[in-house]
Design an enzyme around this catalytic site. Structure first.
Site, PDB file in Angstrom:
ATOM      1  N   ARG A 188      20.309  34.473  19.459  1.00 20.07           N
ATOM      2  CA  ARG A 188      21.316  33.289  18.941  1.00 20.07           C
ATOM      3  C   ARG A 188      21.343  33.294  17.623  1.00 20.07           C
ATOM      4  O   ARG A 188      22.114  33.919  16.696  1.00 20.07           O
ATOM      5  CB  ARG A 188      21.082  32.003  19.524  1.00 20.07           C
ATOM      6  CG  ARG A 188      22.394  31.002  19.243  1.00 20.07           C
ATOM      7  CD  ARG A 188      22.387  30.488  17.924  1.00 20.07           C
ATOM      8  NE  ARG A 188      21.186  29.569  17.573  1.00 20.07           N
ATOM      9  CZ  ARG A 188      20.761  29.347  16.426  1.00 20.07           C
ATOM     10  NH1 ARG A 188      21.547  29.673  15.303  1.00 20.07           N
ATOM     11  NH2 ARG A 188      19.742  28.720  16.123  1.00 20.07           N
ATOM     12  N   ASP A 189      19.996  32.843  16.741  1.00 18.72           N
ATOM     13  CA  ASP A 189      19.903  32.975  15.553  1.00 18.72           C
ATOM     14  C   ASP A 189      20.101  34.654  15.056  1.00 18.72           C
ATOM     15  O   ASP A 189      20.459  34.927  13.696  1.00 18.72           O
ATOM     16  CB  ASP A 189      18.574  32.457  14.958  1.00 18.72           C
ATOM     17  CG  ASP A 189      18.720  31.672  13.566  1.00 18.72           C
ATOM     18  OD1 ASP A 189      19.310  32.395  12.827  1.00 18.72           O
ATOM     19  OD2 ASP A 189      18.057  30.606  13.719  1.00 18.72           O
ATOM     20  N   HIS A 249      22.974  36.273  13.379  1.00 16.81           N
ATOM     21  CA  HIS A 249      23.538  36.477  12.287  1.00 16.81           C
ATOM     22  C   HIS A 249      23.285  37.794  11.714  1.00 16.81           C
ATOM     23  O   HIS A 249      24.104  38.379  10.946  1.00 16.81           O
ATOM     24  CB  HIS A 249      22.742  35.134  11.186  1.00 16.81           C
ATOM     25  CG  HIS A 249      23.501  33.908  11.860  1.00 16.81           C
ATOM     26  ND1 HIS A 249      24.560  33.474  11.748  1.00 16.81           N
ATOM     27  CD2 HIS A 249      22.599  32.975  12.174  1.00 16.81           C
ATOM     28  CE1 HIS A 249      24.683  32.213  11.870  1.00 16.81           C
ATOM     29  NE2 HIS A 249      23.643  31.956  12.556  1.00 16.81           N
ATOM     30  N   SER A 258      16.728  24.698   8.199  1.00 13.48           N
ATOM     31  CA  SER A 258      17.727  25.796   8.384  1.00 13.48           C
ATOM     32  C   SER A 258      17.751  26.673   6.962  1.00 13.48           C
ATOM     33  O   SER A 258      18.210  27.837   6.982  1.00 13.48           O
ATOM     34  CB  SER A 258      19.165  25.200   8.342  1.00 13.48           C
ATOM     35  OG  SER A 258      19.161  24.192   9.124  1.00 13.48           O
ATOM     36  N   HIS A 272      12.155  23.849  14.185  1.00 18.51           N
ATOM     37  CA  HIS A 272      12.652  25.148  13.881  1.00 18.51           C
ATOM     38  C   HIS A 272      12.638  25.707  12.449  1.00 18.51           C
ATOM     39  O   HIS A 272      13.227  24.910  11.522  1.00 18.51           O
ATOM     40  CB  HIS A 272      14.374  25.027  14.397  1.00 18.51           C
ATOM     41  CG  HIS A 272      15.112  26.345  13.988  1.00 18.51           C
ATOM     42  ND1 HIS A 272      15.628  27.166  15.299  1.00 18.51           N
ATOM     43  CD2 HIS A 272      15.658  26.886  13.071  1.00 18.51           C
ATOM     44  CE1 HIS A 272      16.192  28.020  14.631  1.00 18.51           C
ATOM     45  NE2 HIS A 272      16.376  27.972  13.470  1.00 18.51           N
ATOM     46  N   HIS A 304      12.522  28.702   9.347  1.00 15.10           N
ATOM     47  CA  HIS A 304      13.023  30.144   8.713  1.00 15.10           C
ATOM     48  C   HIS A 304      11.930  30.630   7.854  1.00 15.10           C
ATOM     49  O   HIS A 304      11.294  29.870   7.181  1.00 15.10           O
ATOM     50  CB  HIS A 304      14.618  29.816   8.172  1.00 15.10           C
ATOM     51  CG  HIS A 304      15.493  29.987   9.054  1.00 15.10           C
ATOM     52  ND1 HIS A 304      16.152  31.315   9.579  1.00 15.10           N
ATOM     53  CD2 HIS A 304      16.111  28.813   9.777  1.00 15.10           C
ATOM     54  CE1 HIS A 304      16.939  30.865  10.317  1.00 15.10           C
ATOM     55  NE2 HIS A 304      16.900  29.477  10.788  1.00 15.10           N
ATOM     56  N   TYR A 322      21.427  27.394   3.172  1.00 17.69           N
ATOM     57  CA  TYR A 322      21.758  27.807   4.588  1.00 17.69           C
ATOM     58  C   TYR A 322      21.291  29.206   4.844  1.00 17.69           C
ATOM     59  O   TYR A 322      22.108  29.830   4.266  1.00 17.69           O
ATOM     60  CB  TYR A 322      23.070  27.066   5.147  1.00 17.69           C
ATOM     61  CG  TYR A 322      23.285  27.093   6.565  1.00 17.69           C
ATOM     62  CD1 TYR A 322      22.496  26.110   7.373  1.00 17.69           C
ATOM     63  CD2 TYR A 322      24.048  27.715   7.048  1.00 17.69           C
ATOM     64  CE1 TYR A 322      22.748  25.947   8.672  1.00 17.69           C
ATOM     65  CE2 TYR A 322      24.564  27.682   8.628  1.00 17.69           C
ATOM     66  CZ  TYR A 322      23.853  26.832   9.451  1.00 17.69           C
ATOM     67  OH  TYR A 322      24.172  26.722  10.656  1.00 17.69           O
TER      68      TYR A 322
END
Lengths: 302, 345
Positions: free
Chosen positions: B16-17, B20, B171, B200, B202, B291
């Site tokens: 899913r991520d 990108h 994010s 979550h 990054h 983002y």
């Protein structure tokens, strides 16, 4: 202009009050009733100060007086849930209903695209789609008037402060209704709508992006001309409707970047999303009023 | 830090991520192969959706290789023990997408909003909570942008709408371990004890592992990551690395570390179109609080209009853009190109 058509506004909230302030300047419409449901609502008090009759008993509170007061046009600025019932009642008294909620029980109306057809059809209920729809569908139509558009997509970005509880509670209504409007009024074969809410301070002015995918290679000159002409049409009732960039052409993609600043009547200028709704609703009402005043149209009880 | 004996649920984001950096072009077959291998390795939860969630297929975010329905149907059938989750961003996807995903057999729905806008998730979380078996998760993005006290108000709203688990989502990969600790510990103290709490991350500032450990220490029991870090920006918390650290610290995940390492090395890395890592642009995301999925959009616009992608990203941060505003990037690049031209005259 000595003669005006009398009108009622249902819903004395932000939208209804902004609409009232715009309608007070109209050459064709005279607001005479403001209808609410909360007796100590500031919106009702404001309308009363401005000389309108008011009721806190909903549409039922106005119905017995409507005919005697000559109300022939009503604007509904309440919610999708109660709209159908409101519409049935005022139609029964021979008044046209202009629907600013996302209920969409009547045909969609985006003034520079299809207002004339809506009025010619003598519809007793017309729906103003959504704020994002009013800001973007004219541009989808500007492209589809030049050549077939297989897909139209819009992204509306609004400030947190201008997204009211109604929009938030039922955000799916926005995306669905806008997407349908892109197809039915914008002329795209398929439509998609996206809404983004941004809490930045100071609040950002409403931004709208329109992406169209044309069936054949886009005719750049014709589309650019059509887009500029359409923007000029919208500017007649929303002067702050501004092209920021584009149209950008990239293969079959046509992208247009807009900013919508409101007039700042009752709502702040950044809330162009709300302003374009009240301005479009009033313009629709005025067009009906002109038809009524010229004798070409007499609304009758449905 | 003593985390010995803690049990956590690890949730993989590659499908899913990871969409990108793949510009949403992972194929159904690739998803099936990867998900089956993750299932075999004991990964309990795998997210499968367009990078921008259900209904993300668009000019604005990119059209995927297959529809959400095709991905979810195929992957749900391919796993034996793992649950499959889908992401939904109100404003992009609707309850119709949610119903479709439930029909495909997902175990978990995650409804994501910007950290100050939880109230737009009411209709989606309400509906999700009505499916008795559905794990219903609220997901607050860009959580670095507000103070812990403000964040708690929004998390509680999602809890009230029916979420049995809520997430604090970094994010932009901007948070430092103390930022995570202050948010997670306050959330743990204020939310209902039975509500699960997730983080979550990054990896834009290379803090993915450190932040995830801080989250576990402060009371989070669900941690997102992705094998080989396949995700937006510099990727998500690299999961095989996090699993190795958990092993060393005695945190129980139930996942076979070597199998996870093999998937990362043999399946995920070869899939990458570019190395997902901390580089000038992804580092800028983390530093400026932007983002993560804006990365490739900024690179493309920079190239098209002769600008620096770092300048574009820094300006997006300065304007306090939020997730979903990808359309702002070309618009901004056009403004910057005009300014540059005027300056050169």
């Amino acid at each position: 202009m000595s003669k005006k058509v009398k009108a009622a506004i249902i819903g004395p909230g932000n939208i209804g009050t902004d609409l009232l302030m715009k309608a007070m300047r109209s050459d064709f419409i005279e607001p005479v009733w403001m209808v609410g449901v909360v007796s100590d609502s500031p919106g009702l008090a404001r309308a009363m100060e401005m000389g309108l009759k008011t009721t806190a008993d909903g549409v039922d509170g106005m119905l017995p007086f409507m005919r005697d007061d000559g109300v022939q046009i009503c604007f509904d600025a309440t919610s999708a849930y109660v709209h159908a019932e409101n519409s049935r009642k005022v139609n029964g008294q021979g008044a046209v209903m202009i629907d600013l909620t996302p209920a969409a029980i009547g045909p969609f109306c985006v003034p520079p695209v299809n207002l004339e057809q809506a009025v010619e059809a003598r519809a007793m209920n017309v729906n103003m789609v959504t704020c994002g729809g009013q800001a973007t569908i004219p541009l989808v139509a500007a492209v589809s008037q030049v050549q077939p558009v297989e897909y139209g997509e819009i992204v509306a970005t609004v400030s947190s402060k201008s997204a009211g509880p109604g929009t938030r509670k039922n955000i799916d209504e926005f995306t669905r209704t806008t997407a349908t409007g892109i197809e039915r009024v914008g002329g795209a074969e398929r439509g998609k709508a996206i809404i983004v809410i941004n809490p930045a301070e100071p609040p950002l002015i409403m931004r709208d992006t329109v992406h169209c995918l044309t069936v054949d290679e886009p005719d750049q000159d014709a589309i650019t001309l059509s887009v500029h002409a359409m923007i000029a049409e919208v500017q007649k009732y929303v002067p702050g409707y501004t092209l920021k960039n584009g149209p950008v052409f990239d293969g079959n993609r046509v992208s247009i970047y807009m900013e919508v600043e409101g007039l700042g009547d009752f709502l702040p200028k950044y809330a162009g999303n709300l302003d374009i709704m009240t301005a479009a609703g009033l313009r629709t009402g005025e067009m009906y009023a002109e038809e009524i005043l010229s004798g070409r149209f007499t609304p009758v009880a449905a | 830090m003593d985390l010995n004996g803690k049990k956590i649920t690890v949730h993989d984001m590659c499908l899913r991520d990871g969409m990108h950096p793949k510009q949403h072009q992972i194929t159904v077959q690739q998803m099936v192969t990867i998900a089956a291998a993750m299932d075999e390795a004991g990964i309990p939860l795998i997210e499968v959706t367009h990078g921008d969630g259900l209904g993300g297929a668009s000019v604005n975010y990119g059209f995927p290789a297959a529809s959400d329905e095709e991905y979810l149907t195929a992957v749900c059938k391919a796993v034996k023990n793992a649950g499959i989750s889908a992401l939904l961003l109100p404003g992009i996807g609707t309850v119709d997408h949610l119903k479709m995903a439930v029909g495909c057999g997902i175990s978990t729905i995650r409804v994501a909003t910007h950290c100050t806008e939880a109230d737009v998730s009411e209709q989606h979380l309400n509906m999700a909570a009505q499916y008795p078996e559905l794990d219903t998760v609220g997901f607050l993005m860009m959580a670095h942008m507000i103070e812990p006290e403000e964040l708690i108000v929004q998390l509680k709203m999602m809890e009230d709408f029916g979420a049995n688990c809520v997430y604090i989502t970094d994010s932009a990969g901007y948070m430092l371990p103390d930022d995570v600790t202050s948010r997670v510990s306050l959330a743990r103290a204020e939310l209902r004890p039975e509500t699960e709490l997730g983080f979550h991350g990054h990896h834009n500032l290379a803090m993915g592992i450190a932040n995830s450990l801080a989250a576990v220490d402060a009371g989070a029991n669900r941690i997102d990551g992705s094998l080989a870090g396949l995700g937006a920006g510099a990727g998500n918390t690299p999961l095989e690395v996090f699993l190795a650290v958990c092993d060393r610290m005695g945190v129980k995940t139930g996942i076979d570390l070597f199998k996870a390492m093999d998937i990362a090395e043999d399946l995920i890395v070869p899939l990458m179109d570019h190395m997902v890592r901390v580089d000038r642009d992804s580092l800028t995301l983390g530093w400026a609080g932007v983002y993560s999925s804006f990365l490739l959009f900024a690179k493309r616009s920079a190239e098209k209009y002769g600008l620096s992608s770092r300048d574009i990203l820094v300006e997006l941060g300065r304007r306090r853009t939020v997730g979903g505003q990808e359309d702002m990037i070309e618009d901004l690049a056009l403004d910057m190109a005009k300014e540059k031209e005027n300056g050169a005259l």
